[in-house]
Design a protein around this motif. Structure first.
Motif, PDB file in Angstrom:
ATOM      1  N   LEU B 273     -16.412  11.500   1.314  1.00  0.00           N
ATOM      2  CA  LEU B 273     -15.533  11.250   0.164  1.00  0.00           C
ATOM      3  C   LEU B 273     -15.505   9.755  -0.188  1.00  0.00           C
ATOM      4  CD1 LEU B 273     -13.433  12.433  -1.825  1.00  0.00           C
ATOM      5  CD2 LEU B 273     -11.690  11.942  -0.093  1.00  0.00           C
ATOM      6  N   HIS B 274     -15.820   9.425  -1.439  1.00  0.00           N
ATOM      7  CA  HIS B 274     -15.789   8.042  -1.928  1.00  0.00           C
ATOM      8  C   HIS B 274     -14.669   7.943  -2.957  1.00  0.00           C
ATOM      9  CE1 HIS B 274     -19.765   7.713  -0.070  1.00  0.00           C
ATOM     10  NE2 HIS B 274     -19.944   8.947  -0.543  1.00  0.00           N
ATOM     11  N   VAL B 275     -13.822   6.942  -2.781  1.00  0.00           N
ATOM     12  CA  VAL B 275     -12.595   6.899  -3.588  1.00  0.00           C
ATOM     13  C   VAL B 275     -12.486   5.609  -4.385  1.00  0.00           C
ATOM     14  CG1 VAL B 275     -10.075   7.013  -3.507  1.00  0.00           C
ATOM     15  CG2 VAL B 275     -11.433   8.291  -1.846  1.00  0.00           C
ATOM     16  N   GLU B 276     -12.012   5.712  -5.630  1.00  0.00           N
ATOM     17  CA  GLU B 276     -11.652   4.546  -6.437  1.00  0.00           C
ATOM     18  C   GLU B 276     -10.194   4.693  -6.843  1.00  0.00           C
ATOM     19  OE1 GLU B 276     -12.601   1.705  -7.020  1.00  0.00           O
ATOM     20  OE2 GLU B 276     -13.172   1.261  -9.091  1.00  0.00           O
ATOM     21  N   ARG B 277      -9.413   3.663  -6.571  1.00  0.00           N
ATOM     22  CA  ARG B 277      -8.011   3.687  -7.004  1.00  0.00           C
ATOM     23  C   ARG B 277      -7.898   2.842  -8.254  1.00  0.00           C
ATOM     24  NH1 ARG B 277      -5.226   5.196  -2.349  1.00  0.00           N
ATOM     25  NH2 ARG B 277      -6.662   5.122  -0.576  1.00  0.00           N
ATOM     26  N   PHE B 278      -7.149   3.297  -9.230  1.00  0.00           N
ATOM     27  CA  PHE B 278      -7.006   2.456 -10.415  1.00  0.00           C
ATOM     28  C   PHE B 278      -5.590   1.963 -10.604  1.00  0.00           C
ATOM     29  CE2 PHE B 278      -5.099   5.645 -13.088  1.00  0.00           C
ATOM     30  CZ  PHE B 278      -5.632   6.841 -12.654  1.00  0.00           C
ATOM     31  N   ALA B 279      -4.746   2.156  -9.615  1.00  0.00           N
ATOM     32  CA  ALA B 279      -3.400   1.607  -9.703  1.00  0.00           C
ATOM     33  C   ALA B 279      -2.945   1.253  -8.302  1.00  0.00           C
ATOM     34  CB  ALA B 279      -2.446   2.610 -10.323  1.00  0.00           C
ATOM     35  N   VAL B 280      -2.081   0.275  -8.234  1.00  0.00           N
ATOM     36  CA  VAL B 280      -1.524  -0.068  -6.942  1.00  0.00           C
ATOM     37  C   VAL B 280      -0.607   1.070  -6.524  1.00  0.00           C
ATOM     38  CG1 VAL B 280      -0.079  -1.694  -5.696  1.00  0.00           C
ATOM     39  CG2 VAL B 280      -1.598  -2.494  -7.510  1.00  0.00           C
ATOM     40  N   THR B 281      -0.891   1.647  -5.377  1.00  0.00           N
ATOM     41  CA  THR B 281       0.014   2.692  -4.895  1.00  0.00           C
ATOM     42  C   THR B 281       0.867   2.066  -3.816  1.00  0.00           C
ATOM     43  OG1 THR B 281      -1.696   3.324  -3.352  1.00  0.00           O
ATOM     44  CG2 THR B 281      -1.543   4.587  -5.375  1.00  0.00           C
ATOM     45  N   GLU B 282       2.115   1.908  -4.124  1.00  0.00           N
ATOM     46  CA  GLU B 282       2.974   1.222  -3.172  1.00  0.00           C
ATOM     47  C   GLU B 282       3.420   2.209  -2.108  1.00  0.00           C
ATOM     48  OE1 GLU B 282       5.825  -1.377  -4.656  1.00  0.00           O
ATOM     49  OE2 GLU B 282       4.507  -2.229  -6.176  1.00  0.00           O
ATOM     50  N   LYS B 283       2.904   2.031  -0.918  1.00  0.00           N
ATOM     51  CA  LYS B 283       3.301   2.904   0.168  1.00  0.00           C
ATOM     52  C   LYS B 283       4.692   2.514   0.616  1.00  0.00           C
ATOM     53  CE  LYS B 283      -0.968   4.467   2.179  1.00  0.00           C
ATOM     54  NZ  LYS B 283      -1.943   4.312   3.243  1.00  0.00           N
ATOM     55  N   VAL B 284       5.504   3.518   0.856  1.00  0.00           N
ATOM     56  CA  VAL B 284       6.840   3.233   1.348  1.00  0.00           C
ATOM     57  C   VAL B 284       6.739   3.018   2.849  1.00  0.00           C
ATOM     58  CG1 VAL B 284       9.204   4.057   1.451  1.00  0.00           C
ATOM     59  CG2 VAL B 284       7.740   4.728  -0.454  1.00  0.00           C
ATOM     60  N   GLY B 285       7.093   1.849   3.241  1.00  0.00           N
ATOM     61  CA  GLY B 285       7.004   1.510   4.655  1.00  0.00           C
ATOM     62  C   GLY B 285       7.913   2.417   5.479  1.00  0.00           C
ATOM     63  N   ALA B 286       7.515   2.682   6.732  1.00  0.00           N
ATOM     64  CA  ALA B 286       8.322   3.533   7.601  1.00  0.00           C
ATOM     65  C   ALA B 286       9.707   2.906   7.778  1.00  0.00           C
ATOM     66  CB  ALA B 286       7.638   3.685   8.957  1.00  0.00           C
ATOM     67  N   VAL B 287       9.712   1.610   7.939  1.00  0.00           N
ATOM     68  CA  VAL B 287      10.982   0.903   8.029  1.00  0.00           C
ATOM     69  C   VAL B 287      11.172   0.148   6.721  1.00  0.00           C
ATOM     70  CG1 VAL B 287      12.363  -0.707   9.385  1.00  0.00           C
ATOM     71  CG2 VAL B 287      10.497   0.581  10.471  1.00  0.00           C
TER      72      VAL B 287
END
Lengths: 380, 374
Positions: B273-287
């Motif tokens: 699988l090859h992936v291109e992201r076109f937007a910043v995906t803000e991961k919600v930190g565990a803390v």
């Protein structure tokens, strides 16, 4: 009244008043920054276009005898525009918000011997941060002249007036080597020849390109008319030199403008910084053309308060600055171009001689404390 | 149009170009450079910069705009899947965004086709849709990005895209077909509704012409049509039998990317699988760290309260103008030295150490007090 007060060298304003002055100036700055947009971009783009027309036109017209005077005038105007309203102001970051690499303080280079990099250090940082502080602001005399009573007199200053003429004539080259502080090598012997040579390298790198372009390649391109072009370029550079130097001297050295001892820098607040900029600068009046030709440094006061606001906005905020001056009894230094010039040269002549103290008793390090006689505007 | 063609080809003439690039002309035009004096003749003329004239503007769907660009001779082409940085002047400010061209890398003359979604905060896309006129000139940078068709073409290719994420895989599909690829190709595309689907007619037509191509549009908001619902393993198994044997190229919103990645990982074929992201995906930190501390800008001698946003936004709110471009962590224009403090990478959620290092302002948010060399 008897505790030493670091504010006292300025005026008898209270810390609260300085704070309030700072807030009012900040408010002007923030409001104008919020308004920046299409109008400012169009203005600087139009100037860049006009400068290019004058430069190309001037170089072409200069080749033939009948149009020579017109060509010289156009190239002089082009160089003045390039250095003043475009170069000086762009390098202040006045148009960085446009994110246009061609009009950005990081990348802009101007048509003068000084490198943009050196200029941003001596001018943007040293001159604008330590404005008129003797020993810190090298623009106070350029190491060549005595422009303040706080500079100890030396016999060489007997030549203040002829040296000022030399400085005006070769201004671009004096500015180019300003960063090297030549007087440290020639007079005070605190700098070695090797240090000097290392510092001169980048300067010479640019200087030789400028010299080759104006005094070698363009004359050669004109073939039999080479002497015309050579002389034309000399005149254009000379005109720009004298004009730029005169504008800068009128901005800081009329008798109205104050110089400061280094002690004022201690714990200086934002409000005090604003007031020092105000007291250390002077405007001159004139028409629209005069303002553009001076890079709006005819509004030197506004420029020193807001060095990174687009300069063509200064005349718009001038009434607000004057209102603040009025409210706090601060001087708003201004006069006609010729009045300021006469006043500047009076100072140059007066300081040739080992006269003692400043015009007004100015305390050093807040020594005498309390209320001080302000530098009286128009009372030289 | 014909004027433009003549002028551009004038600069293409090698002797003229060589003369303009010579040290002699460089010195004559010093310090402003040759380009400065070429600009009034033709806005696309430049010895070094990639600039492109807008040749067509059309709207395929209500919230997208498709423009075609004719780049000047400094354009060196792109690999299908890569993106370009495009800069336009909006209200006096130069805005730069990244777009993946949707055209085939084999397009004659190097023409580019950009399809941009117009979101509520889009500046450049909105400019293309509203104020831009045919003939306007935009600035570009050379193509970048590692999301690209491999030189050795895989036997079977699966494309998965969602919304405007279709553009890089559309370029890949068109390039494959132009190159006469004969292996199996499946194109799985997610749109909200039929009316929202980009390149719908062209995909259908291509599927008609090429027996090795299957196009499977899915409409996430047209429930009960048979081609509905969000991506899941069952849908993939049913629609694309033998997909674990295919090389997959994916671009779309963060939710789709996460779902596809999970399925590929579960089947043990994540490497396909090859992936291109076109937007910043803000991961919600565990803390979720509380927003605290301040941001210190050393060179500008400014200090501002940490507001929690990325450092580029915060620096701009503090009145600074750091160099910046994409604002999504890929162009590195805003890379700045962090002198001390911790930052959280908004793409990965990772928290940095406290030491000195270069960071990308647009995708880093301060964790407590941060000092920047800005």
């Amino acid at each position: 009244m008897n505790t030493p007060d670091p504010i006292s060298p300025y005026r008898d304003l209270t810390p609260a008043q300085f704070e309030a002055i700072g807030q009012r100036f900040d408010a002007i700055r923030n409001r104008v920054r919020g308004e920046l947009g299409r109008r400012d971009a169009d203005y600087i783009h139009a100037l860049v276009r006009r400068q290019r027309q004058l430069e190309v036109g001037g170089r072409v017209l200069m080749i033939l005898p009948p149009t020579w005077p017109l060509g010289v005038a156009a190239l002089s105007a082009a160089k003045i525009l390039d250095n003043m309203e475009i170069g000086h102001n762009v390098m202040h970051g006045q148009y960085d918000w446009m994110h246009d690499p061609a009009i950005n303080s990081k990348s802009f280079e101007w048509d003068t011997a000084d490198t943009a990099k050196n200029w941003k250090k001596t001018h943007n940082f040293e001159h604008h941060t330590f404005t008129n502080v003797v020993g810190r602001d090298h623009d106070v005399g350029y190491g060549l002249l005595r422009m303040s009573e706080d500079q100890p007199w030396e016999p060489r200053f007997l030549f203040n007036v002829p040296l000022a003429v030399v400085l005006h004539t070769f201004f671009q080259h004096f500015v180019a080597v300003q960063n090297m502080k030549l007087e440290d090598f020639l007079i005070y012997k605190t700098k070695t020849r090797e240090q000097l040579a290392a510092e001169f390298k980048p300067v010479w790198n640019k200087m030789r390109k400028q010299l080759a372009r104006d005094y070698l390649w363009f004359p050669l391109l004109a073939g039999p008319f080479a002497p015309l072009v050579l002389v034309g370029n000399v005149v254009a550079n000379f005109t720009r030199n004298v004009w730029a130097c005169a504008v800068i001297f009128n901005g800081h050295f009329p008798e109205q403008a104050e110089q400061f001892p280094e002690s004022v820098l201690q714990n200086e607040t934002r409000g005090q910084w604003y007031v020092r900029q105000l007291l250390g600068s002077a405007n001159f009046s004139g028409g629209k053309l005069m303002h553009i030709a001076s890079g709006n440094l005819s509004f030197q006061v506004e420029h020193h308060l807001f060095p990174d606001l687009p300069a063509h906005r200064y005349h718009e905020i001038s009434p607000e600055v004057q209102a603040i001056c009025h409210d706090y009894g601060l001087p708003y230094n201004t006069g006609s171009f010729w009045k300021q010039t006469a006043s500047t040269w009076t100072r140059i002549l007066r300081l040739s001689f080992p006269t003692g103290k400043r015009r007004e008793a100015t305390p050093v390090n807040g020594g005498t404390g309390g209320a001080q006689t302000p530098s009286l505007p128009l009372a030289a | 149009m014909s004027h433009q063609r003549t002028t551009r080809s004038a600069l293409r003439a090698l002797p003229l170009r060589r003369l303009l690039a010579s040290r002699f002309v460089q010195n004559l035009t010093y310090p402003h450079g040759v380009d400065h004096y070429l600009a009034p003749l033709d806005a696309t003329w430049s010895l070094t910069e990639v600039r492109a004239a807008v040749t067509t503007i059309r709207q395929q769907t209500h919230d997208s705009v498709t423009v075609t660009l004719a780049p000047n001779d400094n354009w060196r082409g792109f690999c299908a899947g890569q993106y370009v940085r495009v800069s336009v002047d909006v209200a006096g400010v130069c805005h730069t965004r990244c777009f993946s061209p949707a055209n085939s890398a084999r397009t004659a003359g190097g023409a580019l086709e950009l399809t941009c979604r117009i979101g509520p905060r889009s500046v450049v896309s909105r400019y293309f849709a509203t104020t831009c006129k045919v003939g306007d000139v935009v600035r570009m940078a050379p193509a970048e990005g590692t999301f690209a068709l491999p030189e050795t073409r895989p036997a079977q290719v699966l494309f998965i895209s969602g919304g405007s994420g279709i553009t890089p895989v559309m370029a890949m599909l068109r390039t494959l077909l132009d190159d006469g690829h004969t292996g199996r190709i499946v194109f799985l595309h997610y749109a909200r509704t039929r009316a929202d689907q980009l390149y719908a007619a062209e995909l259908a037509a291509l599927a008609q012409q090429h027996a090795n191509l299957r196009v499977l549009p899915v409409y996430t908001r047209e429930v009960g049509t048979g081609a509905d619902g969000h991506f899941d393993a069952a849908q993939l198994d049913a629609g694309v039998p033998g997909w674990t044997q295919m090389e997959a190229f994916l671009c779309g919103p963060a939710g789709l990317i996460a779902a596809v990645q999970d399925v590929f990982a579960a089947r043990g074929v994540a490497q396909r699988l090859h992936v291109e992201r076109f937007a910043v995906t803000e991961k919600v930190g565990a803390v979720a760290a509380p927003i605290a501390g301040e941001v210190r800008y050393v060179r500008s001698e400014r200090v501002a309260e940490n507001r929690g946003a990325n450092l580029l936004d915060q620096a701009e709110a503090a009145g600074l103008h750091p160099e910046c471009g994409c604002r999504m962590g890929i162009c590195h224009s805003c890379t700045t030295r962090k002198l001390s403090g911790r930052v959280r990478d908004l793409c990965t959620g990772e928290v940095s150490g406290t030491g000195e290092e270069d960071i990308q302002l647009c995708v880093c948010a301060p964790v407590g007090t941060v000092t920047l060399d800005l």
